[in-house]
Design a protein around this motif. Structure first.
Motif, PDB file in Angstrom:
ATOM      1  N   CYS A  90     -13.043  -7.665   5.402  1.00 11.15           N
ATOM      2  CA  CYS A  90     -13.950  -8.382   4.323  1.00 11.15           C
ATOM      3  C   CYS A  90     -12.830  -8.641   3.290  1.00 11.15           C
ATOM      4  O   CYS A  90     -13.431  -8.815   2.002  1.00 11.15           O
ATOM      5  CB  CYS A  90     -14.720  -7.648   4.060  1.00 11.15           C
ATOM      6  SG  CYS A  90     -15.966  -7.291   5.100  1.00 11.15           S
ATOM      7  N   CYS A 209      -9.924 -13.740  11.947  1.00  9.51           N
ATOM      8  CA  CYS A 209     -10.684 -14.319  10.847  1.00  9.51           C
ATOM      9  C   CYS A 209     -10.992 -13.470   9.935  1.00  9.51           C
ATOM     10  O   CYS A 209     -11.337 -12.194   9.897  1.00  9.51           O
ATOM     11  CB  CYS A 209     -11.888 -15.005  11.249  1.00  9.51           C
ATOM     12  SG  CYS A 209     -11.635 -16.585  12.362  1.00  9.51           S
ATOM     13  N   TYR A 211     -13.103 -13.752   6.648  1.00  9.92           N
ATOM     14  CA  TYR A 211     -14.147 -14.747   6.315  1.00  9.92           C
ATOM     15  C   TYR A 211     -14.676 -14.776   4.639  1.00  9.92           C
ATOM     16  O   TYR A 211     -15.254 -15.802   4.441  1.00  9.92           O
ATOM     17  CB  TYR A 211     -15.530 -14.538   7.214  1.00  9.92           C
ATOM     18  CG  TYR A 211     -15.760 -14.533   8.649  1.00  9.92           C
ATOM     19  CD1 TYR A 211     -15.580 -15.959   9.211  1.00  9.92           C
ATOM     20  CD2 TYR A 211     -15.697 -13.391   9.520  1.00  9.92           C
ATOM     21  CE1 TYR A 211     -15.506 -15.978  10.465  1.00  9.92           C
ATOM     22  CE2 TYR A 211     -15.530 -13.585  10.804  1.00  9.92           C
ATOM     23  CZ  TYR A 211     -15.347 -15.135  11.331  1.00  9.92           C
ATOM     24  OH  TYR A 211     -15.417 -14.853  12.639  1.00  9.92           O
ATOM     25  N   PHE A 247     -18.995 -22.177   9.194  1.00 12.01           N
ATOM     26  CA  PHE A 247     -18.256 -20.826   9.704  1.00 12.01           C
ATOM     27  C   PHE A 247     -18.671 -20.676  11.197  1.00 12.01           C
ATOM     28  O   PHE A 247     -19.725 -21.035  11.549  1.00 12.01           O
ATOM     29  CB  PHE A 247     -18.993 -19.729   8.969  1.00 12.01           C
ATOM     30  CG  PHE A 247     -18.673 -19.522   7.429  1.00 12.01           C
ATOM     31  CD1 PHE A 247     -17.803 -18.443   7.300  1.00 12.01           C
ATOM     32  CD2 PHE A 247     -18.882 -20.390   6.425  1.00 12.01           C
ATOM     33  CE1 PHE A 247     -17.274 -18.384   6.053  1.00 12.01           C
ATOM     34  CE2 PHE A 247     -18.464 -20.135   5.150  1.00 12.01           C
ATOM     35  CZ  PHE A 247     -17.666 -19.019   4.742  1.00 12.01           C
ATOM     36  N   SER A 248     -17.580 -20.027  11.782  1.00  9.10           N
ATOM     37  CA  SER A 248     -17.462 -19.851  13.338  1.00  9.10           C
ATOM     38  C   SER A 248     -17.361 -18.442  13.555  1.00  9.10           C
ATOM     39  O   SER A 248     -16.466 -17.565  13.488  1.00  9.10           O
ATOM     40  CB  SER A 248     -16.483 -20.844  13.942  1.00  9.10           C
ATOM     41  OG  SER A 248     -16.545 -20.516  15.428  1.00  9.10           O
ATOM     42  N   PHE A 249     -18.596 -17.454  13.684  1.00  7.38           N
ATOM     43  CA  PHE A 249     -18.724 -16.180  13.799  1.00  7.38           C
ATOM     44  C   PHE A 249     -18.656 -15.869  15.370  1.00  7.38           C
ATOM     45  O   PHE A 249     -19.099 -16.479  16.316  1.00  7.38           O
ATOM     46  CB  PHE A 249     -19.878 -15.560  13.326  1.00  7.38           C
ATOM     47  CG  PHE A 249     -20.100 -15.918  11.795  1.00  7.38           C
ATOM     48  CD1 PHE A 249     -19.348 -15.159  10.929  1.00  7.38           C
ATOM     49  CD2 PHE A 249     -20.910 -16.869  11.229  1.00  7.38           C
ATOM     50  CE1 PHE A 249     -19.074 -15.271   9.463  1.00  7.38           C
ATOM     51  CE2 PHE A 249     -20.840 -16.883   9.677  1.00  7.38           C
ATOM     52  CZ  PHE A 249     -20.050 -16.072   9.148  1.00  7.38           C
ATOM     53  N   ASN A 250     -18.349 -14.622  15.658  1.00  3.70           N
ATOM     54  CA  ASN A 250     -18.141 -14.128  17.022  1.00  3.70           C
ATOM     55  C   ASN A 250     -19.591 -13.866  17.299  1.00  3.70           C
ATOM     56  O   ASN A 250     -20.535 -13.615  16.376  1.00  3.70           O
ATOM     57  CB  ASN A 250     -17.451 -12.679  17.111  1.00  3.70           C
ATOM     58  CG  ASN A 250     -16.081 -12.915  16.916  1.00  3.70           C
ATOM     59  OD1 ASN A 250     -15.372 -14.120  17.110  1.00  3.70           O
ATOM     60  ND2 ASN A 250     -15.329 -12.006  16.348  1.00  3.70           N
ATOM     61  N   ILE A 253     -21.568 -10.476  16.022  1.00  3.57           N
ATOM     62  CA  ILE A 253     -21.326 -10.257  14.752  1.00  3.57           C
ATOM     63  C   ILE A 253     -22.702  -9.653  14.299  1.00  3.57           C
ATOM     64  O   ILE A 253     -23.882 -10.225  14.468  1.00  3.57           O
ATOM     65  CB  ILE A 253     -20.685 -11.317  13.809  1.00  3.57           C
ATOM     66  CG1 ILE A 253     -20.171 -10.724  12.619  1.00  3.57           C
ATOM     67  CG2 ILE A 253     -21.572 -12.367  13.481  1.00  3.57           C
ATOM     68  CD1 ILE A 253     -19.183 -11.796  11.925  1.00  3.57           C
ATOM     69  N   ILE A 258     -22.915 -11.495   8.044  1.00  2.00           N
ATOM     70  CA  ILE A 258     -23.126 -12.831   7.730  1.00  2.00           C
ATOM     71  C   ILE A 258     -23.826 -13.123   6.453  1.00  2.00           C
ATOM     72  O   ILE A 258     -23.190 -13.920   5.804  1.00  2.00           O
ATOM     73  CB  ILE A 258     -23.815 -13.671   8.883  1.00  2.00           C
ATOM     74  CG1 ILE A 258     -23.055 -13.699  10.107  1.00  2.00           C
ATOM     75  CG2 ILE A 258     -23.897 -15.330   8.500  1.00  2.00           C
ATOM     76  CD1 ILE A 258     -23.749 -14.272  11.322  1.00  2.00           C
ATOM     77  N   CYS A 261     -21.503 -12.109   3.804  1.00  2.00           N
ATOM     78  CA  CYS A 261     -20.319 -13.223   3.559  1.00  2.00           C
ATOM     79  C   CYS A 261     -21.000 -14.463   2.884  1.00  2.00           C
ATOM     80  O   CYS A 261     -20.297 -14.892   1.796  1.00  2.00           O
ATOM     81  CB  CYS A 261     -19.817 -13.436   4.853  1.00  2.00           C
ATOM     82  SG  CYS A 261     -18.532 -14.886   4.938  1.00  2.00           S
ATOM     83  N   ILE A 276     -23.702 -22.795  10.455  1.00  2.00           N
ATOM     84  CA  ILE A 276     -23.491 -21.395  11.206  1.00  2.00           C
ATOM     85  C   ILE A 276     -23.265 -22.012  12.669  1.00  2.00           C
ATOM     86  O   ILE A 276     -24.278 -22.626  13.154  1.00  2.00           O
ATOM     87  CB  ILE A 276     -24.647 -20.654  11.154  1.00  2.00           C
ATOM     88  CG1 ILE A 276     -25.028 -20.726   9.398  1.00  2.00           C
ATOM     89  CG2 ILE A 276     -24.333 -19.177  11.619  1.00  2.00           C
ATOM     90  CD1 ILE A 276     -26.361 -19.945   9.363  1.00  2.00           C
ATOM     91  N   VAL A 280     -24.914 -17.092  17.359  1.00  2.00           N
ATOM     92  CA  VAL A 280     -25.230 -16.053  16.311  1.00  2.00           C
ATOM     93  C   VAL A 280     -26.524 -15.469  16.650  1.00  2.00           C
ATOM     94  O   VAL A 280     -27.455 -16.135  16.692  1.00  2.00           O
ATOM     95  CB  VAL A 280     -24.971 -16.516  14.795  1.00  2.00           C
ATOM     96  CG1 VAL A 280     -25.400 -15.472  13.868  1.00  2.00           C
ATOM     97  CG2 VAL A 280     -23.736 -16.797  14.574  1.00  2.00           C
TER      98      VAL A 280
END
Length: 652
Positions: A90, A209, A211, A247-250, A253, A258, A261, A276, A280
């Motif tokens: 973070c 990443c 974020y 944003f490309s999150f796992n 996550i 999120i 963030c 998003i 997710v």
């Protein structure tokens, strides 16, 4: 361990994540899944000066948080997790310490910033013209004519261009910190010839990443990318342009991560909204967060029943209420490729697409806006869409396994580059047709950077690793395609001026005003009789201006002939005292026409193959001047931007 810190250390709070100052204390909070030994390490001049074990008293499940006395010095820190040294996931800012023997990636705090009297544009979805771009690729080309190429500052230099084009919202591809390279997984059978290969991560969708931090290499000021990013936001807002971030999150996550963030980017960077990625979990939690309530949230699909508590109804009462209430309080938008697929298939003349295109053309909602686009980074650019039947990703080195196979494209008779005038003229017409479909539909239009002047990637439909002229916007194409660029500008002007394109509700195809015709109607060879059979490629769409709310509420009649043969289409009778006046025809050399008004009532119009014609209602005593202004006269903002660009000294 330093004794002063040891005696005054205390348990931290669960929020916010990362580093923060809490009155006379400094807080370090992070999430590390799994039962691992976690240590906080403080650094000074490249040397580790303090190490604090966080397991036990400073741990709540997977969350670790500790507070130590504040210092005026800038703080540099890392974590050691399971014996491995890592930067804070973070981290608000990353700093690389290098000497002759080692390189350490440290996390640190950001500098203060003066926002002055900055004010967000707070645009409504119905007003938005979205422009999707990659920070580096947008200005990196040698012909971009900016000083700080490939950076946030370089994008600021292009603000006059964005205003000239008519853009009021930009959607940034990933521009938070991510690894520039990542390794192809050996377990993936598609890459059997590339096991262990290091791949350039140009787009930012793979690898590790961070974020919470703007990407350092996208900044001209390498020491303070966060300051340059905030300066970019401030300049965009000064020019009434909103900024959305992708944003490309796992997929696994934590949704609370999120939310934290997004809250951070809202509070610290004044971001106007987020896109998003798919996959997710529990995404509806993000939509309900009160801090994000006034920001725009884009996702592939929002469950309206779970979010709003009831299923959206489409009845007469809804129609009347929506017509009276045009405030457009929506903050959510669906971002999927249904419009892309349908418009592409209809454009190239596939059978059985007329009814589906009519559906996506009017798609809109009182609760969730609809983002319409024909191209984005995942697939062909607009110029390649009409120039290639097959993808040409040889430069990626993956033997053609990468990139989507379904491009829904047509090369207009010859694959790739050509000098045949007939093919080139058809390609230009098809590009114009695509832009009319996009900007005159009821959803929110999104233009992919460079499409407005025919940017090409030479048939590469997956330039994820092409940090070169293939993946960059080729600004030298603009001078060669100035006519098409002007055409796109005029379409945007018309969309902004005419209220029939700015509805904040769905059009129902009903006459709920009892004015003699519905809000939207469909037509074929004969007026009021649309042909939705599999063989049909002809469609007329009437948008009734009486149902619109705006300064210019004239009606629009749009005629699509996507067949390879010429055809005639019928005209619905205009209101008493009015007639139809031709505004544009993509089959003509000069698409936007300037003719004297014909007072005779039109009964049909002869359409060239693969063309679109647009008619606007006018009183029988009107001259062409009014509609001429509609298509040829830029609004004040665009004219001022054009003048600013013309007066700029050319940079080498």
């Amino acid at each position: 361990m330093n004794n002063r810190i040891k005696t005054k250390i205390r348990r931290g709070k669960i929020y916010p994540l990362g580093f923060s100052r809490q009155d006379e204390w400094m807080q370090f909070t992070a999430i590390f899944p799994g039962q691992q030994e976690v240590k906080l390490q403080l650094w000074e001049k490249g040397e580790k000066i303090t190490e604090i074990k966080l397991n036990g008293a400073y741990q709540i499940g997977d969350l670790y948080s500790v507070q130590i006395p504040a210092t005026k010095k800038k703080v540099y820190y890392t974590y050691e997790v399971g014996g491995k040294q890592i930067a804070d996931p973070c981290a608000k800012k990353l700093f690389t310490w290098r000497d002759t023997e080692k390189k350490v990636l440290l996390s640190t705090e950001i500098d203060e910033f003066d926002w002055e009297q900055e004010k967000r544009p707070e645009l409504l979805f119905k007003e938005m013209i979205i422009y999707r771009l990659h920070i580096r690729g947008f200005t990196k080309h040698s012909a971009s004519n900016v000083k700080h190429k490939g950076t946030f500052a370089g994008l600021c230099e292009k603000i006059p261009y964005l205003k000239e084009l008519g853009i009021n919202t930009i959607l940034l591809m990933p521009c938070y910190e991510f690894e520039d390279y990542y390794m192809i997984p050996a377990a993936d059978p598609r890459f059997s010839k590339k096991k262990g290969t290091i791949v350039k991560n140009y787009w930012g969708y793979g690898g590790a990443c961070w974020y919470f931090a703007p990407k350092q290499c996208f900044s001209a000021n390498k020491k303070s990318p966060e300051t340059e990013f905030r300066s970019m936001i401030k300049e965009m807002h000064k020019n009434n342009i909103e900024v959305l971030m992708e944003f490309s999150f796992n997929s696994n996550i934590n949704p609370y991560f999120i939310i934290d963030c997004f809250r951070y980017w809202v509070e610290e960077y004044h971001i106007d909204g987020f896109y998003i990625n798919d996959g997710v979990t529990m995404i509806d939690m993000i939509a309900k967060d009160p801090v994000l309530a006034d920001r725009k949230l884009l996702a592939r699909y929002w469950d309206q029943t779970r979010i709003f508590g009831k299923k959206e109804r489409f009845d007469l009462d809804d129609s009347k209420n929506a017509l009276e209430n045009q405030n457009d309080q929506r903050c959510l938008a669906d971002y999927h490729d249904r419009f892309l697929k349908t418009a592409r298939c209809f454009l190239k003349g596939d059978g059985g697409q007329t009814r589906e295109f009519a559906s996506v053309f009017r798609e809109n909602s009182e609760h969730v806006a609809q983002i319409n686009y024909i191209t984005d980074n995942n697939g062909f650019t607009l110029a390649d869409l009409v120039s290639y039947n097959e993808k040409h990703n040889e430069e990626n080195g993956e033997d053609g396994y990468d990139g989507t196979k379904e491009n829904y494209s047509w090369n207009c008779g010859q694959e790739g580059k050509t000098k045949k005038r007939m093919v080139l003229r058809l390609r230009e017409r098809q590009m114009k047709n695509a832009m009319v479909m996009l900007f005159f539909s009821q959803g929110v239009p999104m233009l992919y950077a460079g499409d407005e002047f025919g940017n090409s990637q030479n048939g590469n439909n997956n330039a994820y690793c092409q940090d070169n002229k293939i993946g960059w916007v080729s600004w030298d194409q603009k001078a060669r395609n100035e006519v098409f660029f002007e055409f796109v500008k005029k379409l945007i002007v018309i969309r902004k001026q005419m209220a029939v394109f700015q509805n904040a509700h769905r059009l129902y195809g009903q006459d709920y005003l009892a004015c003699g015709s519905p809000d939207i109607s469909w037509h074929g060879i004969k007026a009021w009789y649309p042909d939705f059979t599999a063989e049909s490629r002809l469609l007329g769409v009437l948008l009734n201006g009486r149902y619109a709310r705006g300064k210019d509420n004239r009606s629009i009649y749009i005629v699509f002939n996507m067949n390879w043969e010429d055809a005639s289409i019928g005209f619905p009778r205009p209101d008493r005292g009015q007639c139809w006046k031709l505004l544009m025809d993509t089959a003509k050399t000069e698409a936007f026409v300037q003719e004297r008004q014909n007072k005779e009532e039109k009964k049909e119009y002869y359409m060239k193959a693969r063309s679109i014609a647009v008619f606007v209602s006018a009183t029988t005593i009107d001259t062409m001047d009014r509609s001429s202004n509609l298509s040829y006269k830029h609004d004040k903002e665009q004219k001022a931007a054009s003048k600013e660009i013309a007066e700029q000294p050319r940079k080498k």
